[in-house]
Write a protein that holds these residues in place. Structure first.
Motif, PDB file in Angstrom:
ATOM      1  N   GLN A 215     -35.273  -5.434 -71.142  1.00 16.66           N
ATOM      2  CA  GLN A 215     -34.510  -6.677 -71.180  1.00 16.66           C
ATOM      3  C   GLN A 215     -33.219  -6.515 -70.377  1.00 16.66           C
ATOM      4  OE1 GLN A 215     -33.668  -7.831 -75.228  1.00 16.66           O
ATOM      5  NE2 GLN A 215     -32.007  -9.183 -74.643  1.00 16.66           N
ATOM      6  N   THR A 216     -32.934  -7.457 -69.518  1.00 14.67           N
ATOM      7  CA  THR A 216     -31.624  -7.530 -68.887  1.00 14.67           C
ATOM      8  C   THR A 216     -30.719  -8.316 -69.823  1.00 14.67           C
ATOM      9  OG1 THR A 216     -32.600  -7.481 -66.678  1.00 14.67           O
ATOM     10  CG2 THR A 216     -30.346  -8.281 -66.867  1.00 14.67           C
ATOM     11  N   LEU A 217     -29.628  -7.705 -70.249  1.00 18.09           N
ATOM     12  CA  LEU A 217     -28.754  -8.323 -71.239  1.00 18.09           C
ATOM     13  C   LEU A 217     -27.705  -9.202 -70.563  1.00 18.09           C
ATOM     14  CD1 LEU A 217     -28.251  -5.151 -73.452  1.00 18.09           C
ATOM     15  CD2 LEU A 217     -29.885  -6.999 -73.805  1.00 18.09           C
ATOM     16  N   ARG A 218     -27.254 -10.212 -71.296  1.00 20.51           N
ATOM     17  CA  ARG A 218     -26.233 -11.112 -70.737  1.00 20.51           C
ATOM     18  C   ARG A 218     -24.973 -10.340 -70.398  1.00 20.51           C
ATOM     19  NH1 ARG A 218     -24.426 -15.424 -74.280  1.00 20.51           N
ATOM     20  NH2 ARG A 218     -25.065 -14.099 -76.012  1.00 20.51           N
ATOM     21  N   TYR A 219     -24.616  -9.383 -71.244  1.00 18.35           N
ATOM     22  CA  TYR A 219     -23.485  -8.489 -70.994  1.00 18.35           C
ATOM     23  C   TYR A 219     -23.572  -7.338 -71.973  1.00 18.35           C
ATOM     24  CZ  TYR A 219     -21.443 -11.409 -74.739  1.00 18.35           C
ATOM     25  OH  TYR A 219     -21.219 -12.097 -75.902  1.00 18.35           O
ATOM     26  N   GLY A 220     -22.645  -6.380 -71.855  1.00 19.01           N
ATOM     27  CA  GLY A 220     -22.652  -5.215 -72.720  1.00 19.01           C
ATOM     28  C   GLY A 220     -21.844  -5.436 -73.984  1.00 19.01           C
ATOM     29  N   GLU A 221     -21.091  -4.424 -74.374  1.00 11.05           N
ATOM     30  CA  GLU A 221     -20.271  -4.568 -75.586  1.00 11.05           C
ATOM     31  C   GLU A 221     -19.267  -5.708 -75.445  1.00 11.05           C
ATOM     32  OE1 GLU A 221     -19.358  -0.755 -78.035  1.00 11.05           O
ATOM     33  OE2 GLU A 221     -19.300  -0.154 -75.925  1.00 11.05           O
ATOM     34  N   ALA A 227     -25.156  -4.965 -68.482  1.00 14.68           N
ATOM     35  CA  ALA A 227     -25.941  -4.130 -69.387  1.00 14.68           C
ATOM     36  C   ALA A 227     -27.420  -4.451 -69.286  1.00 14.68           C
ATOM     37  CB  ALA A 227     -25.462  -4.327 -70.825  1.00 14.68           C
ATOM     38  N   ALA A 228     -28.235  -3.502 -69.681  1.00 16.70           N
ATOM     39  CA  ALA A 228     -29.685  -3.685 -69.765  1.00 16.70           C
ATOM     40  C   ALA A 228     -30.206  -2.796 -70.885  1.00 16.70           C
ATOM     41  CB  ALA A 228     -30.354  -3.331 -68.443  1.00 16.70           C
ATOM     42  N   PHE A 229     -31.384  -3.138 -71.376  1.00 21.30           N
ATOM     43  CA  PHE A 229     -32.026  -2.422 -72.474  1.00 21.30           C
ATOM     44  C   PHE A 229     -33.322  -1.812 -71.945  1.00 21.30           C
ATOM     45  CE2 PHE A 229     -34.938  -3.343 -76.326  1.00 21.30           C
ATOM     46  CZ  PHE A 229     -34.880  -2.026 -76.745  1.00 21.30           C
ATOM     47  N   TYR A 230     -33.517  -0.509 -72.166  1.00 20.60           N
ATOM     48  CA  TYR A 230     -34.695   0.213 -71.698  1.00 20.60           C
ATOM     49  C   TYR A 230     -35.447   0.824 -72.875  1.00 20.60           C
ATOM     50  CZ  TYR A 230     -32.950  -0.108 -66.929  1.00 20.60           C
ATOM     51  OH  TYR A 230     -32.522  -0.586 -65.714  1.00 20.60           O
ATOM     52  N   ARG A 231     -36.752   0.878 -72.758  1.00 23.54           N
ATOM     53  CA  ARG A 231     -37.584   1.593 -73.727  1.00 23.54           C
ATOM     54  C   ARG A 231     -37.940   2.957 -73.164  1.00 23.54           C
ATOM     55  NH1 ARG A 231     -40.037  -3.697 -74.159  1.00 23.54           N
ATOM     56  NH2 ARG A 231     -39.552  -4.613 -76.194  1.00 23.54           N
ATOM     57  N   LEU A 250     -31.522 -10.971 -78.158  1.00 22.36           N
ATOM     58  CA  LEU A 250     -30.631  -9.986 -78.764  1.00 22.36           C
ATOM     59  C   LEU A 250     -29.600  -9.506 -77.751  1.00 22.36           C
ATOM     60  CD1 LEU A 250     -33.392  -7.940 -80.586  1.00 22.36           C
ATOM     61  CD2 LEU A 250     -31.605  -9.230 -81.742  1.00 22.36           C
ATOM     62  N   SER A 251     -28.388  -9.301 -78.208  1.00 27.91           N
ATOM     63  CA  SER A 251     -27.311  -8.796 -77.357  1.00 27.91           C
ATOM     64  C   SER A 251     -27.224  -7.273 -77.478  1.00 27.91           C
ATOM     65  CB  SER A 251     -25.983  -9.412 -77.784  1.00 27.91           C
ATOM     66  OG  SER A 251     -25.585  -8.896 -79.060  1.00 27.91           O
ATOM     67  N   TRP A 252     -26.372  -6.690 -76.638  1.00 33.02           N
ATOM     68  CA  TRP A 252     -26.098  -5.243 -76.717  1.00 33.02           C
ATOM     69  C   TRP A 252     -25.690  -4.869 -78.140  1.00 33.02           C
ATOM     70  CZ3 TRP A 252     -25.386  -0.945 -73.258  1.00 33.02           C
ATOM     71  CH2 TRP A 252     -24.669   0.119 -73.792  1.00 33.02           C
ATOM     72  N   ASN A 253     -24.717  -5.571 -78.691  1.00 34.36           N
ATOM     73  CA  ASN A 253     -24.221  -5.232 -80.021  1.00 34.36           C
ATOM     74  C   ASN A 253     -25.282  -5.465 -81.092  1.00 34.36           C
ATOM     75  OD1 ASN A 253     -21.588  -4.451 -79.174  1.00 34.36           O
ATOM     76  ND2 ASN A 253     -21.038  -6.592 -78.949  1.00 34.36           N
ATOM     77  N   ASN A 254     -26.084  -6.520 -80.939  1.00 39.66           N
ATOM     78  CA  ASN A 254     -27.189  -6.748 -81.869  1.00 39.66           C
ATOM     79  C   ASN A 254     -28.143  -5.563 -81.875  1.00 39.66           C
ATOM     80  OD1 ASN A 254     -27.483 -10.240 -80.935  1.00 39.66           O
ATOM     81  ND2 ASN A 254     -26.293  -9.348 -82.598  1.00 39.66           N
ATOM     82  N   LEU A 255     -28.532  -5.120 -80.701  1.00 38.34           N
ATOM     83  CA  LEU A 255     -29.482  -4.013 -80.586  1.00 38.34           C
ATOM     84  C   LEU A 255     -28.906  -2.729 -81.174  1.00 38.34           C
ATOM     85  CD1 LEU A 255     -30.681  -4.816 -76.976  1.00 38.34           C
ATOM     86  CD2 LEU A 255     -32.165  -4.788 -78.990  1.00 38.34           C
ATOM     87  N   ASN A 256     -27.660  -2.451 -80.851  1.00 34.55           N
ATOM     88  CA  ASN A 256     -27.026  -1.233 -81.336  1.00 34.55           C
ATOM     89  C   ASN A 256     -26.907  -1.249 -82.862  1.00 34.55           C
ATOM     90  OD1 ASN A 256     -25.464   1.284 -80.797  1.00 34.55           O
ATOM     91  ND2 ASN A 256     -23.793   0.108 -81.701  1.00 34.55           N
ATOM     92  N   ASP A 257     -26.454  -2.360 -83.417  1.00 29.71           N
ATOM     93  CA  ASP A 257     -26.261  -2.444 -84.859  1.00 29.71           C
ATOM     94  C   ASP A 257     -27.590  -2.489 -85.611  1.00 29.71           C
ATOM     95  OD1 ASP A 257     -23.591  -2.503 -84.300  1.00 29.71           O
ATOM     96  OD2 ASP A 257     -23.256  -4.577 -84.869  1.00 29.71           O
ATOM     97  N   THR A 258     -28.581  -3.161 -85.030  1.00 32.05           N
ATOM     98  CA  THR A 258     -29.882  -3.241 -85.685  1.00 32.05           C
ATOM     99  C   THR A 258     -30.537  -1.868 -85.740  1.00 32.05           C
ATOM    100  OG1 THR A 258     -30.147  -5.517 -84.911  1.00 32.05           O
ATOM    101  CG2 THR A 258     -32.126  -4.388 -85.656  1.00 32.05           C
ATOM    102  N   ASP A 259     -30.383  -1.092 -84.676  1.00 32.05           N
ATOM    103  CA  ASP A 259     -30.903   0.274 -84.686  1.00 32.05           C
ATOM    104  C   ASP A 259     -30.232   1.097 -85.779  1.00 32.05           C
ATOM    105  OD1 ASP A 259     -32.409   2.554 -83.299  1.00 32.05           O
ATOM    106  OD2 ASP A 259     -30.346   3.283 -83.217  1.00 32.05           O
TER     107      ASP A 259
END
Length: 529
Positions: A215-221, A227-231, A250-259
Motif C-alpha cells: 500500500q502507498t500511504l497518504r503520508y507517514g507519522e 510513506a509506504a507499507f510493505y509485506r 489504514l494510515s501509517w499510525n493505524n498500521l503501527n498501532d494495530t500491530d
C-alpha cells in the motif's frame, strides 16, 4: 536516447503460469514471435500457439535436470546487445544471434518451497539461476529490451503496445527494469536469509531486508512525511496479512498501532479465555481477560476511558455481536481479531468509518521473528521479544509469598508490561490492568503516573477507592531504588513482580518487607524502547 521500440520477438519462461495463455495469445495476435522452454512452451503449444524452443536457438538441449538451458550466448547476446552499437551488431550477424525484445520470466518458487517446510536439498533445487541471469541482463539493457517478472504487469504491457502501435516506450521499459531488479534482489535476500537460518548463523555478514509493496500511504507519522507499507512474505497472522472488511484506508499510525495491539493480545491464547487490548500511540491503555469477550473489552476500557477514545482494539478470538455493540458506543479507529461473526459484521457496517480487520489466527507469541530498528547509516536487528515465563520460574524474595490470586495477576501484568514502552509500570487486579505508566525517563515517574491515572479513572467511575487498591505491579526492569516500590505501595499495591538484578536489591527487598509486600524476581527484563 532511444524512445519507442517495436516488439517483434519474446522469450517466455515462467514458473507461475497465471495469465500465460492470455499473454501468449495477445502477443501472437500482434505478430510477436514466441520463444520458450519446458513446461511454458508446452502450455503455449497446447493453447494452439506457435513456439520455438530455446534449444533450437542455442543448439543445445536442456541438460542436468534443467539446470542448464538458457545460459548461452544465443540467449544472453539477444538480451544484452546494444542495438545501436555497430560492433555489437556485427557480432550478432557473425554468430547468428537474434534480437530478444521482450523477456517474460518469473522465478522458481523458492519462497513458497521454504514456506511449506521443504527440506534443505529441495530448497536448494528451487534456487533459480538462469532466470535471475536473464532478468538482470534484460533489465540492464532496458534501453532496448522490456522485461516482465510479474503477471500483474501483463496488462500494462499490452496497454503500452496498444497505445504505441506495437512499440514500448523508454519510460515503461525503465519502470519494468526497476521492478525486475527489485524482484531479483528480494529473491536473493530470501535465499540468503534462509541459508543463514539453516546454518544457524545469527549475524550473517550481509543482512538483506526485502518486501513487496502492499500500500502507498497518504503520508507517514506526520503529513509532511511520505510513506509506504510493505509485506515481507511471511505468513505470520497479523496486520500485514489481515483482511480489511470496511472503513477507509489504514494510515501509517493505524498500521503501527494495530500491530502493537495484536501482538499484545496474542500473549493470551483463546484456550485461556477471552482477552482484549486497547492501544493508543503503540502503548496499551487497557488490557483485560474475562469470561466473555464483551466483559474483557469493558474491563480493558475501564482502565483508561479517556485514552481509549479513538484507539485500536485487539481481540484474541472471534468478534461477537455483544462485543461489537459495546465497541461502537465510543469512537474507535480499528478493531482487529482472528475473525468476526456475521451479526457482528452487520452491526459494524452501520459504522462505515470503523475499520475491521480479521486475521484467521493469532501470531504465536513465542515464535521466532526478527525486529529491526533503523539508525543513521545502518540498522539494528534482534530477535523479537518472545520470552515467556511461568510461576515455576519466579523467585520469591520477600518474607511474604504472594497469594495464588496475586501470583496470577502478576503473571498477567508481566505479559502486558512486555508491550509497554520503557520505563514501564503496570498495575493489575483480577486479570485486568488498572493503571499503566509508559515511556518515562524515570521508573518512579511511571509508577506515579499510572497511579494518578488510576485514581482519576476511579473518580470518573464514582468508585469509593482508587482502582490500584489491592492490585499488583509489574515493572519491566528492576527498581534501582526503593522509591518506586514504595510509591506503588502507597497507591495500594500488595505485590510486585520485577526482574531484580540491581546493586540495591537488598535495600528494595527490605523496603518491600517493611511495607508488607510480596515480591518476586523474574531474572528477565522487557525493555521496549
Amino acid at each position: 536516447m532511444t524512445d519507442t521500440l517495436p516488439l517483434r520477438r519474446a522469450l517466455i519462461s515462467v514458473s507461475d503460469k497465471t495469465g500465460l495463455i492470455d499473454l501468449g495469445q495477445a502477443l501472437a495476435a500482434r505478430g510477436v514471435a514466441l520463444i520458450s522452454t519446458g513446461g511454458t512452451a508446452s502450455a503455449l503449444r497446447n493453447a494452439g500457439l506457435r513456439v520455438q524452443d530455446v534449444a533450437e536457438i542455442t543448439g543445445f538441449p536442456e541438460m542436468m535436470d534443467g539446470r542448464v538451458k538458457t545460459l548461452h550466448p544465443m540467449v544472453h547476446g539477444g538480451l544484452l546487445a546494444l542495438r545501436d552499437n555497430p560492433a555489437h551488431r556485427a557480432a550478432m550477424d557473425t554468430h547468428g544471434i537474434g534480437d530478444i525484445d521482450l523477456l517474460v520470466v518469473n522465478l522458481y518458487p523458492f519462497e513458497a518451497t521454504v514456506a511449506r517446510g521443504a527440506g534443505y536439498d529441495e530448497a536448494v533445487e528451487n534456487i533459480d539461476i538462469g532466470g535471475p541471469a536473464m532478468i538482470r541482463a534484460a533489465a540492464k539493457n532496458h534501453r532496448f529490451v522490456t522485461v516482465l517478472t510479474d503477471p500483474q504487469d501483463y496488462g500494462p504491457l499490452l496497454a503500452e503496445l496498444d497505445s504505441h502501435d506495437g512499440h514500448t516506450g523508454y519510460a515503461f521499459r525503465q519502470r519494468m527494469a526497476q521492478i525486475a531488479y527489485g524482484r531479483t534482489a528480494a529473491y536473493d535476500a530470501a535465499v540468503s536469509g534462509w541459508m543463514a537460518g539453516a546454518m544457524g548463523e545469527p549475524a550473517p555478514r550481509h543482512r538483506v531486508v526485502a518486501g513487496t509493496l502492499a500500500q502507498t500511504l497518504r503520508y507517514g507519522e506526520n503529513p509532511h512525511q511520505t510513506a509506504a507499507f510493505y509485506r515481507d512474505g511471511s505468513d505470520r497472522p497479523g496486520v500485514a496479512n489481515a483482511t480489511q472488511h470496511q472503513g477507509k484506508e489504514l494510515s501509517w499510525n493505524n498500521l503501527n498501532d494495530t500491530d502493537a495491539a495484536f501482538e499484545l493480545v496474542a500473549e493470551f491464547l483463546p484456550a485461556d479465555g477471552p482477552a482484549c487490548a486497547i492501544i493508543k500511540h503503540a502503548n496499551p491503555c487497557g488490557v483485560a481477560r474475562a469470561d466473555t469477550l464483551a466483559e474483557a473489552y469493558a474491563r480493558a476500557y475501564d482502565c483508561d476511558r479517556t485514552s481509549a477514545f479513538g484507539g485500536i482494539i485487539a481481540l484474541n478470538m472471534k468478534l461477537d455481536l455483544a462485543t461489537a455493540r459495546a465497541i461502537t458506543e465510543i469512537f474507535t479507529e480499528v478493531v482487529i481479531a482472528p475473525g468476526a461473526d456475521e451479526d457482528a459484521m452487520a452491526h459494524f457496517a452501520t459504522k462505515p468509518n470503523l475499520r475491521l480487520l480479521t486475521t484467521n489466527g493469532l501470531p504465536l507469541a513465542g515464535a521466532p521473528a526478527l525486529s529491526l530498528r533503523q539508525l543513521s547509516g545502518g540498522f539494528l536487528v534482534q530477535d523479537r521479544d518472545s520470552a515467556m515465563i511461568d510461576a515455576d520460574a519466579l523467585r520469591v524474595v520477600t518474607d511474604r509469598a504472594p497469594t495464588r490470586a496475586e501470583l496470577d495477576d502478576m503473571l498477567f501484568a508481566w505479559r502486558v508490561a512486555k508491550h509497554v514502552k520503557s520505563n514501564a509500570i503496570v498495575y493489575a487486579k483480577d486479570q485486568a490492568t488498572v493503571g499503566i505508566g509508559a515511556g518515562q525517563m524515570s521508573r518512579i515517574d511511571s509508577t506515579r503516573i499510572a497511579a494518578r491515572k488510576s485514581a482519576d479513572m476511579a473518580q470518573a467511575l464514582d468508585l469509593p477507592a482508587p482502582l490500584t487498591q489491592g492490585s499488583v505491579v509489574a515493572s519491566d526492569a528492576f527498581f534501582p531504588f526503593a522509591d518506586g516500590l514504595l510509591a506503588a505501595a502507597e497507591a495500594g499495591a500488595t505485590a510486585i513482580i520485577q526482574p531484580g538484578g540491581s546493586m540495591r536489591d537488598d535495600a528494595v527487598i527490605a523496603a518491600a518487607n517493611e511495607a508488607g509486600l510480596a515480591m518476586v524476581f523474574t531474572g528477565q527484563r522487557h525493555f521496549r524502547h
